[in-house]
Design a protein around this motif. Structure first.
Motif, PDB file in Angstrom:
ATOM      1  N   LEU A 127       0.779  -1.224  -0.445  1.00  0.00           N
ATOM      2  CA  LEU A 127      -0.505   0.175  -0.032  1.00  0.00           C
ATOM      3  C   LEU A 127       0.690   1.431  -0.584  1.00  0.00           C
ATOM      4  O   LEU A 127       0.371   2.235  -0.611  1.00  0.00           O
ATOM      5  N   SER A 128       2.274   1.158   0.060  1.00  0.00           N
ATOM      6  CA  SER A 128       3.168   2.524   0.619  1.00  0.00           C
ATOM      7  C   SER A 128       3.971   2.499  -0.906  1.00  0.00           C
ATOM      8  O   SER A 128       3.849   3.382  -1.306  1.00  0.00           O
ATOM      9  N   THR A 129       3.899   1.067  -1.693  1.00  0.00           N
ATOM     10  CA  THR A 129       4.291   1.637  -2.570  1.00  0.00           C
ATOM     11  C   THR A 129       3.973   3.181  -3.937  1.00  0.00           C
ATOM     12  O   THR A 129       5.275   3.217  -4.478  1.00  0.00           O
ATOM     13  N   ALA A 130       3.318   3.134  -3.935  1.00  0.00           N
ATOM     14  CA  ALA A 130       2.963   4.101  -5.215  1.00  0.00           C
ATOM     15  C   ALA A 130       3.513   5.341  -4.830  1.00  0.00           C
ATOM     16  O   ALA A 130       4.111   6.210  -6.070  1.00  0.00           O
ATOM     17  N   ALA A 131       3.010   5.578  -3.298  1.00  0.00           N
ATOM     18  CA  ALA A 131       3.190   6.890  -3.136  1.00  0.00           C
ATOM     19  C   ALA A 131       5.067   7.391  -2.718  1.00  0.00           C
ATOM     20  O   ALA A 131       6.023   8.855  -2.833  1.00  0.00           O
ATOM     21  N   VAL A 132       5.571   5.890  -2.289  1.00  0.00           N
ATOM     22  CA  VAL A 132       7.286   5.902  -2.122  1.00  0.00           C
ATOM     23  C   VAL A 132       8.067   6.043  -3.804  1.00  0.00           C
ATOM     24  O   VAL A 132       8.594   6.675  -4.036  1.00  0.00           O
TER      25      VAL A 132
END
Length: 329
Positions: A127-132
């Protein structure tokens, strides 16, 4: 006070004052000291923001961690701040509160503030991948402790598999034949690697896996999991915990149930937070090399900020085991 006043007091040119105070170009140590003394005497601070903008950087680095109440992240932040200070940079700290949406907001805010780079321990493995990834496309970014895959960035942390190997070998040497594992849910890379490491090294050493209990990194969850484990039975020889907070909860549950540690049950933690030596009994735990993790993260970030072109690095530092009374030192 102006830069001209400082120049007159130090008996040098305004250009020399600018070089000495900004560090943009070298001056002799004697002249630098002369200028600094004059600036201090006159109370001149200069305009750091304007200077930074002229140099196309702000000398600030953003850091996003899942929690500032977890002692592990508190210690890591402190070491990163010290390493940045030595590099002449300031830290902007953000807590994502273990919320991927809030984490994404924090990252957008840091990019908008034009920090020079970002150090992050992502909340969630997917769930953090896109923002990171978006932040890494805008600025130099280093992941620490945890990481998300598919992002073009450096990572530095501890070797989780090696850490669980140290724990399980230590327990086997203490005569343990069965062990349970208490951890957080499998939502990030560190947790996944620790659970996998526990299972792998238990199998390698011929130890029976007496259950894997998944919840969260908290004292309350450790206490709840241990109460269930002790109530349902059969009791294993040891309980291995994915962090020290969980281990503290396990120790509390043992005290409440009249189970003696280490006489009746061995307990281990992970991180070696400052309170680990003060628990009852003192906790055997994996020590994460926080100063080294912080220094390496800042070095990797500085490398990119210095326009050094190199493929992303993955640096897994060697852990150590701190043996205390919870495993019968």
């Amino acid at each position: 006070m102006t830069i001209r006043d400082v120049a007159e007091r130090a008996q040098v040119s305004t250009a020399t004052v600018s070089r000495a105070l900004s560090g943009a170009k070298p001056v002799s140590p004697a002249v630098a000291e002369q200028v600094r003394r004059a600036a201090d005497e006159l109370g001149y601070a200069g305009n750091g923001i304007a200077s930074a903008l002229r140099r196309s950087r702000t000398d600030t680095v953003g850091m996003v961690v899942p929690s500032i109440t977890n002692p592990f992240f508190t210690g890591l932040v402190e070491h990163v701040e010290h390493a940045l200070q030595e590099a002449g940079r300031q830290l902007f700290l953000c807590s994502s509160r273990s919320d991927p949406e809030l984490e994404a907001q924090r990252l957008r805010s840091l990019v908008a503030r034009q920090v020079d780079g970002i150090v992050i321990s992502p909340v969630h493995g997917s769930l953090s991948t896109a923002a990171v990834r978006r932040a890494a496309q805008e600025l130099p970014l280093v992941q620490v402790d945890r990481y998300v895959s598919g992002v073009d960035s450096d990572w530095v942390g501890v070797d989780d598999d090696a850490a669980l190997g140290l724990v399980m070998e230590h327990l086997a040497g203490r005569g343990v034949r069965s062990a349970a594992f208490v951890s957080s849910r499998l939502t990030n890379s560190s947790t996944e690697l620790r659970v996998a490491g526990f299972r792998r090294h238990a199998g390698r050493l011929g130890l029976t896996v007496a259950g894997v209990h998944l919840g969260e990194y908290s004292i309350a969850w450790g206490r709840q999991a241990a109460e269930h484990l002790l109530r349902e039975g059969p009791r294993p020889d040891a309980v291995v915990c994915a962090d020290d907070l969980i281990a503290f909860g396990v120790l509390q549950a043992c005290t409440g149930a009249g189970v003696r540690v280490p006489e009746d049950l061995l307990v281990t933690g992970f991180d070696d937070v400052p309170f680990a030596a003060l628990s009852n009994p003192p906790l055997t735990t994996v020590r994460q090399p926080q100063p080294e993790i912080a220094a390496e993260a800042v070095r990797l970030l500085s490398r990119v900020l210095g326009d050094e072109h190199a493929p992303p690095s993955r640096v897994a530092l060697t852990p150590s085991l701190t043996v205390r009374e919870s495993t019968g030192r």
